[in-house]
Design a protein around this motif. Structure first.
Motif, PDB file in Angstrom:
ATOM      1  N   ARG A 130       3.949  -0.150 -57.191  1.00 31.92           N
ATOM      2  CA  ARG A 130       4.103  -0.780 -55.883  1.00 31.92           C
ATOM      3  C   ARG A 130       3.398   0.010 -54.783  1.00 31.92           C
ATOM      4  NH1 ARG A 130       9.234  -0.629 -54.214  1.00 31.92           N
ATOM      5  NH2 ARG A 130       9.619   1.089 -55.627  1.00 31.92           N
ATOM      6  N   ILE A 131       3.256   1.315 -54.979  1.00 31.47           N
ATOM      7  CA  ILE A 131       2.509   2.123 -54.011  1.00 31.47           C
ATOM      8  C   ILE A 131       1.048   1.702 -54.019  1.00 31.47           C
ATOM      9  CG2 ILE A 131       1.799   4.447 -53.374  1.00 31.47           C
ATOM     10  CD1 ILE A 131       4.764   3.913 -52.991  1.00 31.47           C
ATOM     11  N   GLY A 132       0.499   1.503 -55.218  1.00 29.25           N
ATOM     12  CA  GLY A 132      -0.878   1.019 -55.312  1.00 29.25           C
ATOM     13  C   GLY A 132      -1.044  -0.345 -54.674  1.00 29.25           C
ATOM     14  N   GLU A 133      -0.044  -1.215 -54.871  1.00 25.35           N
ATOM     15  CA  GLU A 133      -0.101  -2.533 -54.260  1.00 25.35           C
ATOM     16  C   GLU A 133      -0.070  -2.439 -52.742  1.00 25.35           C
ATOM     17  OE1 GLU A 133       2.461  -4.563 -57.905  1.00 25.35           O
ATOM     18  OE2 GLU A 133       3.123  -4.774 -55.834  1.00 25.35           O
ATOM     19  N   PHE A 134       0.779  -1.565 -52.237  1.00 24.49           N
ATOM     20  CA  PHE A 134       0.894  -1.408 -50.778  1.00 24.49           C
ATOM     21  C   PHE A 134      -0.423  -0.904 -50.189  1.00 24.49           C
ATOM     22  CE2 PHE A 134       3.018  -0.711 -46.793  1.00 24.49           C
ATOM     23  CZ  PHE A 134       2.364   0.400 -46.256  1.00 24.49           C
ATOM     24  N   LEU A 135      -1.002   0.117 -50.801  1.00 25.80           N
ATOM     25  CA  LEU A 135      -2.240   0.684 -50.261  1.00 25.80           C
ATOM     26  C   LEU A 135      -3.406  -0.286 -50.435  1.00 25.80           C
ATOM     27  CD1 LEU A 135      -1.875   4.375 -51.469  1.00 25.80           C
ATOM     28  CD2 LEU A 135      -1.563   3.480 -49.158  1.00 25.80           C
ATOM     29  N   SER A 136      -3.396  -1.059 -51.520  1.00 25.95           N
ATOM     30  CA  SER A 136      -4.464  -2.035 -51.725  1.00 25.95           C
ATOM     31  C   SER A 136      -4.362  -3.177 -50.733  1.00 25.95           C
ATOM     32  CB  SER A 136      -4.408  -2.588 -53.152  1.00 25.95           C
ATOM     33  OG  SER A 136      -4.626  -1.559 -54.079  1.00 25.95           O
ATOM     34  N   ALA A 137      -3.147  -3.478 -50.297  1.00 24.41           N
ATOM     35  CA  ALA A 137      -2.960  -4.561 -49.330  1.00 24.41           C
ATOM     36  C   ALA A 137      -3.389  -4.154 -47.935  1.00 24.41           C
ATOM     37  CB  ALA A 137      -1.494  -5.002 -49.303  1.00 24.41           C
ATOM     38  N   ASP A 138      -3.533  -2.849 -47.690  1.00 28.52           N
ATOM     39  CA  ASP A 138      -3.926  -2.377 -46.356  1.00 28.52           C
ATOM     40  C   ASP A 138      -5.405  -2.607 -46.156  1.00 28.52           C
ATOM     41  OD1 ASP A 138      -4.892   0.799 -45.182  1.00 28.52           O
ATOM     42  OD2 ASP A 138      -4.211  -0.875 -43.951  1.00 28.52           O
ATOM     43  N   LEU A 139      -5.775  -3.356 -45.109  1.00 27.02           N
ATOM     44  CA  LEU A 139      -7.178  -3.701 -44.866  1.00 27.02           C
ATOM     45  C   LEU A 139      -7.909  -2.670 -44.026  1.00 27.02           C
ATOM     46  CD1 LEU A 139      -6.868  -7.512 -44.087  1.00 27.02           C
ATOM     47  CD2 LEU A 139      -7.159  -6.378 -46.273  1.00 27.02           C
ATOM     48  N   ARG A 140      -7.189  -1.758 -43.402  1.00 24.88           N
ATOM     49  CA  ARG A 140      -7.837  -0.912 -42.403  1.00 24.88           C
ATOM     50  C   ARG A 140      -8.035   0.530 -42.844  1.00 24.88           C
ATOM     51  NH1 ARG A 140      -3.803  -2.480 -37.722  1.00 24.88           N
ATOM     52  NH2 ARG A 140      -2.506  -2.735 -39.542  1.00 24.88           N
ATOM     53  N   ASN A 141      -7.703   0.823 -44.105  1.00 23.98           N
ATOM     54  CA  ASN A 141      -7.909   2.179 -44.610  1.00 23.98           C
ATOM     55  C   ASN A 141      -7.233   3.193 -43.689  1.00 23.98           C
ATOM     56  OD1 ASN A 141      -8.784   4.247 -46.209  1.00 23.98           O
ATOM     57  ND2 ASN A 141     -10.863   4.277 -45.366  1.00 23.98           N
ATOM     58  N   LEU A 142      -5.955   2.930 -43.347  1.00 24.49           N
ATOM     59  CA  LEU A 142      -5.256   3.802 -42.407  1.00 24.49           C
ATOM     60  C   LEU A 142      -4.997   5.179 -42.985  1.00 24.49           C
ATOM     61  CD1 LEU A 142      -2.602   1.310 -40.986  1.00 24.49           C
ATOM     62  CD2 LEU A 142      -4.626   2.157 -39.828  1.00 24.49           C
ATOM     63  N   TYR A 143      -4.777   5.240 -44.291  1.00 23.62           N
ATOM     64  CA  TYR A 143      -4.335   6.487 -44.898  1.00 23.62           C
ATOM     65  C   TYR A 143      -5.443   7.025 -45.796  1.00 23.62           C
ATOM     66  CZ  TYR A 143      -0.260   3.874 -43.448  1.00 23.62           C
ATOM     67  OH  TYR A 143       0.608   3.121 -42.727  1.00 23.62           O
ATOM     68  N   ASP A 144      -6.042   8.098 -45.389  1.00 18.82           N
ATOM     69  CA  ASP A 144      -7.243   8.641 -46.030  1.00 18.82           C
ATOM     70  C   ASP A 144      -6.838   9.637 -47.111  1.00 18.82           C
ATOM     71  OD1 ASP A 144     -10.056  10.658 -44.955  1.00 18.82           O
ATOM     72  OD2 ASP A 144      -9.848   9.251 -46.599  1.00 18.82           O
ATOM     73  N   PHE A 145      -6.501   9.122 -48.307  1.00 18.84           N
ATOM     74  CA  PHE A 145      -6.124   9.997 -49.407  1.00 18.84           C
ATOM     75  C   PHE A 145      -7.371  10.537 -50.101  1.00 18.84           C
ATOM     76  CE2 PHE A 145      -1.561   9.598 -49.736  1.00 18.84           C
ATOM     77  CZ  PHE A 145      -1.307   8.460 -48.991  1.00 18.84           C
ATOM     78  N   LYS A 146      -7.277  11.763 -50.590  1.00 17.67           N
ATOM     79  CA  LYS A 146      -8.366  12.385 -51.327  1.00 17.67           C
ATOM     80  C   LYS A 146      -7.990  12.477 -52.808  1.00 17.67           C
ATOM     81  CE  LYS A 146     -10.780  13.151 -47.639  1.00 17.67           C
ATOM     82  NZ  LYS A 146     -11.953  12.320 -47.342  1.00 17.67           N
ATOM     83  N   LYS A 147      -9.038  12.425 -53.643  1.00 17.46           N
ATOM     84  CA  LYS A 147      -8.809  12.571 -55.071  1.00 17.46           C
ATOM     85  C   LYS A 147      -8.624  14.041 -55.418  1.00 17.46           C
ATOM     86  CE  LYS A 147     -11.556   8.533 -56.386  1.00 17.46           C
ATOM     87  NZ  LYS A 147     -12.719   8.060 -57.157  1.00 17.46           N
ATOM     88  N   LEU A 148      -7.640  14.313 -56.252  1.00 17.63           N
ATOM     89  CA  LEU A 148      -7.344  15.680 -56.635  1.00 17.63           C
ATOM     90  C   LEU A 148      -8.537  16.330 -57.320  1.00 17.63           C
ATOM     91  CD1 LEU A 148      -5.156  17.834 -56.726  1.00 17.63           C
ATOM     92  CD2 LEU A 148      -4.352  16.874 -58.875  1.00 17.63           C
ATOM     93  N   LYS A 149      -9.275  15.536 -58.108  1.00 18.31           N
ATOM     94  CA  LYS A 149     -10.395  16.110 -58.860  1.00 18.31           C
ATOM     95  C   LYS A 149     -11.539  16.550 -57.958  1.00 18.31           C
ATOM     96  CE  LYS A 149     -12.617  11.635 -59.698  1.00 18.31           C
ATOM     97  NZ  LYS A 149     -13.035  10.666 -60.713  1.00 18.31           N
TER      98      LYS A 149
END
Length: 906
Positions: free
Chosen positions: A39-58
């Motif tokens: 559901r976290i992936g669904e929530f972030l995918s539903a966001d159109l404005r890229n509000l939360y700039d997560f970085k990949k751990l790798k």
């Protein structure tokens, strides 16, 4: 580097707490320690404005982490790979958690632990204490976190503080409909049984290539909140459209849910006498059995579901074609020039927009093999494939998929039948279909939409809400007017480039560039006529500039493609489609567009996964020969990298180095290169960009005369730093409107040449074809400023009047350069004193005052005024009366002849 993280398999409380922590640690990087809930992936995918700039751990160097902020856990084994950071020397560990103490808990340098219902509530109390304001989106996410961990305040661990936090978030603008959508509720045993029956009695129908699920269920009694079970089934099975017919007691209900535009739930429900929205609707069906209702429902679905005609949306147009009589060598040249893998062969291609008479296809593979067999002079018509299928503009995805996948046809001509003859209006390739399948989130599992890859999941999305939030009302209305004009002249209009890029970055950009599929000049003239604006056209490039009454300029271009006859040559331009127009651009982040026509207003177009590069904050070229064809893109890459705080990808860096090695000194010349250098020097603190230029080995090519400066040494850096100090001083001193009239780039360029002679600056101007106006100013400023600096060095004790006469004829840019090269502090102080106190001083008396003394204007008239001005500057007079006394004293000692001459005006 600071990192904010939470436990593996992150839930909404962990996600919300991470976003909340970012408010307290604004420079920190958001990183998931491991996988998150679906559901976290669904929530972030539903966001159109890229509000939360997560970085990949790798992509992170964990050894560089100096502060680790952990939320919603204190257990080290729940941090997965991020446990490695705990061994970093000098690591500062901050902990925020709502769980009771447990064996093995981490001990932090700072800890905020409270036994509340959720960690999010802890942050909300901090925000209340520090008067931190949230956006509606932030408040909504934090509300979800609190509702989830407290079971919407029904769990025994809920505290009054959780309720108070939720109330405060609601006051901050939290959207309860979004909270309700994402908060999961545990099902009762009865509900689990109903859900199982619902799944068991469901069937999937494929209607117009759209999969629709219909369930049919009969219950003896009414079941509360049955729509929640339908929604749960939709989420669990990742369904696009669900219609549930359920007979409860004596009533028959229809519950409709849809998350795709092709299926309008509201339309179906209204046909049964109900109502609702396109995504959620319901109806109570009277006088029908459940079987009759299902039959009618299917009939309605077949009638109402109409998938969009995809062919005309994804095809490339106009089509590059060949005639059968051209040779294989000529076909090879066309394929290379336009970067194609195949060419339709037609009887007549004199009308480039709509070639007629499709005869066959010739592929690059056949052409290359023919040339390898010494058949380069043979006509294309002898070896083209003639057994080909075509589609119309209204073809659906299923039609396209059938030809490309089932019939193995690599390229599909899209034709339009006119007067018993077919014209080719576009082509669709295998790549077009692959992009459609890969990037369409409605045709892939939501679990595949990882939070660290959004928002690149969709090639097109509606960003109207983002436009409203970022742009002012006047700009929105202006864009809508542009779209309406495009409709009126039967064209498609898009706002493109930096405007679209900055919109997704939530940065206001008023440089509006419009691309039109049609005739850009006709469109510009039609728009100018409605706004009483002026329009300047450029027929050669099919572009125009519209200047509105308020002075705002809008650049309009016809969608076009470019090809280069030779490396570094000027491009040859031809009309094209939006897709090919975007493909000719410099970097992927600048290759997006936004629809303006009313029927699709605000729809983002992204053919090249540009959103993904934007999210990763990286610059990537669209094709490997980009820097060879146009080396000025090297300078744009460096400029954008510094301005946007992006990074050039490793592959693009390699291509830059290859291009630099290929191009000799004489190719890095001309006005185009000067304009790019000027833009770099116009950026804030361009020294970083200059260091990048040096890193790519460009200094010897750009400034071969600057032998001492081929490397950015300490002295060079000092001069550039002095330039930045002088510019900062000037900006602080004056209003922004004044700063617009000062060419800071010229100050920085002169700083580059501060250790060089005038002749080397002249060579630079010759090599880069610097326009005469700029050339004259640059040379004059360098000469004057250096002469004044030498004079002031010889005369350290100058009066204010002497400073005034020495500096009065030098402009702002020259004054700033003088501050840059000043070897003594008192010279800078003298310039500062002149700009702030002396430059605007005017004589306390005027010519009229001298006339009233009986004096007549003449050569000595000005001398008297200047002498008064000098006395003012030196602090000898401070009033008009004192100034008049000086005039009298100056006249009395004159000889009789001089006084007579002054009285007579000679």
């Amino acid at each position: 580097m600071d990192i904010i993280t939470t436990h593996v398999n992150a839930d909404f409380d962990g996600l919300a707490s991470m976003i909340a922590a970012r408010k307290l640690y604004p420079g920190a990087v958001l990183v998931f320690a491991g996988a998150a809930e679906r559901r976290i992936g669904e929530f972030l995918s539903a966001d159109l404005r890229n509000l939360y700039d997560f970085k990949k751990l790798k992509n992170l160097d964990l050894t560089s982490v100096r502060r680790l902020i952990v939320v919603d856990t204190r257990q080290p084994d729940r941090l997965d790979r991020l446990q490695e950071c705990l061994c970093n020397p000098g690591l500062e560990l901050h902990l925020y958690d709502h769980h009771p103490d447990a064996p093995g808990d981490l001990r932090g340098d700072f800890e905020h632990v409270e036994l509340l219902g959720s960690t999010t509530s802890i942050f909300v109390s901090i925000f209340q204490e520090q008067n931190i304001i949230l956006t509606a989106d932030e408040a909504t996410l934090m509300s979800i976190g609190i509702h989830e961990d407290t079971g919407s305040f029904l769990y025994t661990g809920t505290t009054p503080a959780d309720l108070q936090a939720a109330a405060w978030l609601l006051a901050q603008g939290a959207k309860l409909n979004v909270v309700n959508h994402f908060v999961s509720h545990d099902l009762s045993a009865a509900q689990v049984s109903l859900l199982s029956q619902l799944l068991k009695h469901s069937a999937v129908y494929t209607i117009q290539s759209i999969q629709v699920t219909i369930s049919r269920l009969t219950l003896p009694d009414y079941a509360d909140d049955f729509s929640a079970l339908v929604r749960r089934m939709m989420v669990m099975e990742n369904l696009d459209a669900v219609f549930s017919l359920v007979c409860m007691g004596e009533r028959l209900y229809l519950i409709c849910r849809s998350r795709i535009p092709e299926v309008n739930a509201g339309t179906i429900a209204r046909a049964f006498g109900g109502g609702g929205h396109a995504s959620a609707a319901s109806a109570v069906i009277a006088n029908k059995t459940i079987f009759e209702a299902e039959e009618e429902l299917l009939h309605l679905l077949y009638r109402c579901i109409r998938p969009k005609a995809l062919a005309k949306e994804i095809m490339s147009s106009p089509v590059i074609t060949a005639t059968p009589e051209i040779s294989m060598n000529e076909a090879s040249e066309l394929l290379t020039r336009y970067s194609l893998t195949g060419l339709p062969v037609v009887r007549d291609n004199t009308n480039k927009a709509y070639p007629k008479g499709l005869l066959g296809l010739i592929s690059r593979r056949v052409v290359e093999k023919a040339i390898a067999h010494q058949l380069g002079a043979v006509a294309v018509g002898d070896y083209m494939s003639t057994e080909i299928e075509t589609l119309s503009e209204n073809a659906t995805q299923a039609d396209i998929q059938d030809l490309i996948i089932e019939h193995h046809q690599r390229l599909i001509p899209i034709v339009r039948q006119e007067n018993d003859e077919a014209s080719i209006v576009g082509v669709i390739t295998r790549t077009d279909l692959l992009n459609l399948l890969v990037h369409d989130p409605h045709r892939q599992s939501r679990s595949l939409l990882r939070q660290d890859e959004h928002p690149s999941a969709e090639r097109s999305r509606n960003i109207t809400r983002l436009m409203v939030d970022t742009l002012g009302r006047e700009i929105i209305l202006l864009l809508r007017e542009l779209g309406e004009i495009a409709n009126a002249v039967e064209m498609r209009a898009y706002v493109v480039g930096g405007f679209a890029r900055d919109l997704l970055l939530q940065t206001r950009n008023l440089d509006i560039d419009i691309v039109v599929e049609g005739d850009g000049i006709v469109f510009a003239q039609a728009f100018a006529a409605t706004k009483q604006a002026t329009v300047r056209t450029h027929e050669k490039f099919a572009t125009a500039t519209v200047t509105l009454l308020n002075g705002m300029k809008i650049d309009v271009a016809t969608a076009r493609l470019e090809y280069y006859a030779a490396p570094a040559a000027l491009p040859i331009v031809e009309k094209s489609s939006l897709k090919l127009d975007l493909f000719r651009r410099d970097f992927t982040v600048n290759a997006m567009a936004v629809h303006l026509n009313p029927d699709r207003f605000g729809l983002l177009v992204d053919y090249f996964s540009s959103q993904n590069d934007l999210k990763e904050r990286q610059l990537r070229v669209l094709h490997n020969l980009s820097f060879v064809e146009d080396p000025t893109r090297i300078f744009r890459a460096i400029r954008f990298e510094q301005r946007l705080d992006f990074r050039i990808t490793k592959h693009s860096e390699k291509l830059i180095r290859n291009a630099v090695q290929m191009h000799m000194r004489e190719q890095f010349t001309g006005l185009r290169f000067f304009n790019e250098l000027r833009r770099i020097l116009s950026e804030d603190n361009p020294l970083i960009a200059l260091r990048r230029l040096e890193g790519f080995g460009l200094f010897p090519l750009l400034w071969p005369d600057l032998r001492p400066n081929l490397k950015i040494d300490r002295r060079f850096s000092y001069m550039m730093t002095q330039a930045e100090k002088a510019i900062s001083w000037f900006r602080f001193l004056y209003l922004p409107e004044t700063n617009k009239h000062c060419d800071f780039w010229s100050v920085r360029l002169l700083a580059l040449f501060s250790r060089s002679r005038d002749v080397e600056l002249r060579h630079f101007c010759d090599r880069f074809e610097v326009p005469p106006k700029h050339r004259k100013h640059l040379i004059e400023r360098k000469s004057k400023a250096e002469h004044i600096a030498a004079e002031m060095l010889r005369r350290p004790l100058l009066k204010a009047s002497e400073i005034y006469w020495l500096l009065r004829d030098i402009d702002n840019e020259g004054l700033l350069y003088l501050m840059v090269i000043a070897r003594k502090k008192y010279i800078q102080q003298a310039v500062s004193h002149y700009v702030t106190n002396l430059r605007d001083v005017r004589p306390l008396i005027s010519g009229q005052d001298l006339l009233e003394l009986g004096l007549q204007p003449g050569p000595r008239f000005r001398t008297l005024l200047n002498q008064v001005l000098e006395a003012q500057l030196n602090g000898e007079v401070s009033s008009k009366e004192e100034a008049m006394e000086i005039v009298v004293r100056l006249i009395i000692p004159m000889t009789i002849s001089d006084r007579s001459a002054l009285l007579l005006g000679r």
